[in-house]
Motif scaffolding. Sequence first.
Motif, PDB file in Angstrom:
ATOM      1  N   ALA A  19       0.657  -1.591  -0.497  1.00 60.31           N
ATOM      2  CA  ALA A  19      -0.448   0.044  -0.323  1.00 60.31           C
ATOM      3  C   ALA A  19       0.526   1.393   0.394  1.00 60.31           C
ATOM      4  N   ALA A  20       2.850   1.444   0.653  1.00 55.71           N
ATOM      5  CA  ALA A  20       2.623   2.383   0.484  1.00 55.71           C
ATOM      6  C   ALA A  20       3.778   2.456  -0.748  1.00 55.71           C
ATOM      7  N   LEU A  21       3.890   1.466  -1.469  1.00 54.98           N
ATOM      8  CA  LEU A  21       4.154   1.956  -2.713  1.00 54.98           C
ATOM      9  C   LEU A  21       3.644   2.060  -3.559  1.00 54.98           C
ATOM     10  N   SER A  22       2.399   1.655  -3.187  1.00 56.95           N
ATOM     11  CA  SER A  22       0.754   2.602  -4.217  1.00 56.95           C
ATOM     12  C   SER A  22       0.818   3.518  -4.117  1.00 56.95           C
ATOM     13  N   ARG A  23       0.954   3.853  -3.097  1.00 56.63           N
ATOM     14  CA  ARG A  23       0.332   5.667  -2.460  1.00 56.63           C
ATOM     15  C   ARG A  23       1.774   6.040  -2.879  1.00 56.63           C
ATOM     16  N   ARG A  24       3.061   5.727  -3.181  1.00 55.73           N
ATOM     17  CA  ARG A  24       4.708   6.470  -3.124  1.00 55.73           C
ATOM     18  C   ARG A  24       4.792   7.069  -1.964  1.00 55.73           C
ATOM     19  N   SER A  25       4.702   6.445  -0.697  1.00 57.97           N
ATOM     20  CA  SER A  25       5.138   6.962   0.307  1.00 57.97           C
ATOM     21  C   SER A  25       6.196   6.163   0.530  1.00 57.97           C
ATOM     22  N   VAL A  26       7.582   6.923   0.255  1.00 60.23           N
ATOM     23  CA  VAL A  26       9.371   6.394   0.332  1.00 60.23           C
ATOM     24  C   VAL A  26       8.751   5.491   1.870  1.00 60.23           C
ATOM     25  N   THR A  27       8.647   7.057   3.374  1.00 57.93           N
ATOM     26  CA  THR A  27       9.016   7.062   4.053  1.00 57.93           C
ATOM     27  C   THR A  27       8.502   5.799   4.530  1.00 57.93           C
ATOM     28  N   ALA A  28       6.574   4.976   4.853  1.00 58.56           N
ATOM     29  CA  ALA A  28       5.936   3.981   4.931  1.00 58.56           C
ATOM     30  C   ALA A  28       6.613   3.096   4.114  1.00 58.56           C
ATOM     31  N   ALA A  29       7.015   3.037   3.497  1.00 54.26           N
ATOM     32  CA  ALA A  29       7.795   2.191   2.030  1.00 54.26           C
ATOM     33  C   ALA A  29       8.943   1.277   3.229  1.00 54.26           C
ATOM     34  N   LEU A  30       9.608   2.337   3.388  1.00 53.40           N
ATOM     35  CA  LEU A  30      10.885   1.817   4.220  1.00 53.40           C
ATOM     36  C   LEU A  30      10.688   1.354   5.759  1.00 53.40           C
ATOM     37  N   GLY A  31      10.166   2.106   6.269  1.00 52.38           N
ATOM     38  CA  GLY A  31      10.432   1.622   7.036  1.00 52.38           C
ATOM     39  C   GLY A  31       8.971   0.814   7.539  1.00 52.38           C
ATOM     40  N   THR A  32       8.123   0.332   6.878  1.00 51.19           N
ATOM     41  CA  THR A  32       7.506  -1.165   6.852  1.00 51.19           C
ATOM     42  C   THR A  32       8.512  -2.271   5.992  1.00 51.19           C
ATOM     43  N   LEU A  33       9.575  -1.783   5.206  1.00 50.17           N
ATOM     44  CA  LEU A  33      10.754  -3.071   4.937  1.00 50.17           C
ATOM     45  C   LEU A  33      11.115  -3.381   6.056  1.00 50.17           C
ATOM     46  N   GLN A  34      12.097  -2.005   6.898  1.00 53.74           N
ATOM     47  CA  GLN A  34      12.717  -2.633   8.210  1.00 53.74           C
ATOM     48  C   GLN A  34      12.059  -3.576   8.433  1.00 53.74           C
ATOM     49  N   GLU A  35      10.355  -2.975   9.045  1.00 53.89           N
ATOM     50  CA  GLU A  35       9.490  -3.571  10.264  1.00 53.89           C
ATOM     51  C   GLU A  35       9.954  -5.711   9.738  1.00 53.89           C
ATOM     52  N   LEU A  36       9.902  -5.435   8.567  1.00 52.44           N
ATOM     53  CA  LEU A  36       9.721  -7.450   8.293  1.00 52.44           C
ATOM     54  C   LEU A  36      11.057  -7.953   7.719  1.00 52.44           C
ATOM     55  N   LEU A  37      11.616  -6.723   7.685  1.00 57.66           N
ATOM     56  CA  LEU A  37      13.357  -7.977   7.103  1.00 57.66           C
ATOM     57  C   LEU A  37      13.526  -7.932   8.933  1.00 57.66           C
ATOM     58  N   ASP A  38      12.791  -7.537  10.158  1.00 57.34           N
ATOM     59  CA  ASP A  38      13.210  -7.632  11.161  1.00 57.34           C
ATOM     60  C   ASP A  38      12.118  -8.985  11.842  1.00 57.34           C
ATOM     61  N   GLN A  39      11.771  -8.937  12.051  1.00 51.51           N
ATOM     62  CA  GLN A  39      10.791  -9.798  12.059  1.00 51.51           C
ATOM     63  C   GLN A  39      11.069 -11.462  11.352  1.00 51.51           C
ATOM     64  N   GLY A  40      11.697 -11.121  10.624  1.00 54.82           N
ATOM     65  CA  GLY A  40      12.413 -12.034   9.243  1.00 54.82           C
ATOM     66  C   GLY A  40      12.055 -13.118   8.525  1.00 54.82           C
ATOM     67  N   LEU A  41      10.871 -11.798   7.275  1.00 56.24           N
ATOM     68  CA  LEU A  41      10.312 -12.387   6.293  1.00 56.24           C
ATOM     69  C   LEU A  41      11.851 -12.139   5.464  1.00 56.24           C
ATOM     70  N   HIS A  42      12.208 -13.350   4.725  1.00 54.94           N
ATOM     71  CA  HIS A  42      13.508 -13.584   3.657  1.00 54.94           C
ATOM     72  C   HIS A  42      12.728 -12.008   2.120  1.00 54.94           C
ATOM     73  N   PRO A  43      13.829 -11.935   1.698  1.00 52.70           N
ATOM     74  CA  PRO A  43      13.677 -10.638   1.190  1.00 52.70           C
ATOM     75  C   PRO A  43      13.222 -10.756  -0.350  1.00 52.70           C
ATOM     76  N   LEU A  44      13.259 -12.227  -0.277  1.00 57.21           N
ATOM     77  CA  LEU A  44      13.181 -12.511  -1.854  1.00 57.21           C
ATOM     78  C   LEU A  44      11.193 -12.940  -2.078  1.00 57.21           C
ATOM     79  N   MET A  45      10.976 -13.251  -0.216  1.00 60.10           N
ATOM     80  CA  MET A  45       9.127 -13.060  -0.397  1.00 60.10           C
ATOM     81  C   MET A  45       8.647 -11.635  -0.391  1.00 60.10           C
ATOM     82  N   LEU A  46       8.943 -10.878  -0.039  1.00 55.60           N
ATOM     83  CA  LEU A  46       8.624  -9.662  -0.219  1.00 55.60           C
ATOM     84  C   LEU A  46       9.004  -8.632  -1.251  1.00 55.60           C
ATOM     85  N   MET A  47      10.135  -9.652  -2.292  1.00 56.05           N
ATOM     86  CA  MET A  47      10.403  -9.313  -3.485  1.00 56.05           C
ATOM     87  C   MET A  47       8.980 -10.329  -4.457  1.00 56.05           C
TER      88      MET A  47
END
Length: 161
Positions: A19-47
């Motif tokens: 949703a942050a990506l679709s809104r073009r909200s860089v702050t929200a997108a980067l923050g959520t990406l970091q949160e997901l990686l911190d939770q242990g989600l694999h980068p390829l799943m996010l990709m």
Amino acid sequence: DIEAVIGRTKEDTVFELTAALSRRSVTAALGTLQELLDQGLHPLMLMTMITREIRFLFQAKILFASGRAGSFSSEMDYGRFQKTVYPAIRKLANDETTAIALVSQHPFVVYQALKNAGRFTREELADYLDLLAVTDLAIKTTGRDARLLLERFLITVCKSR
């Protein structure tokens, strides 16, 4: 309070990322990406989820260009979309000549893609699909940091206009 006690689910934040990506909200997108990686989600799943979002936005653009999105407007509410636009789009899912995966998705996914596609040009989305292929290859075949590659992609999408 509930969120503090039980935490957030991975699925919820993955959709927050797209949703942050679709809104073009860089702050929200980067923050959520970091949160997901911190939770242990694999980068390829996010990709995979990011690629799915860009692909659906591109397919929404194709629907608009073909005239098959009917009377859809980004100001249209979801209820009106379900009654007036979605039935025609749903018929496309049964058409064997239609190769647009978006039309067979849940109505809310279709609605969101159509609503958010207006923030992008067709050319931008095609370029992002190319960049995703390059990013995917770099994640899988180089020693480069996947987090940095994903961040670079998100920044590119959110900052370009």
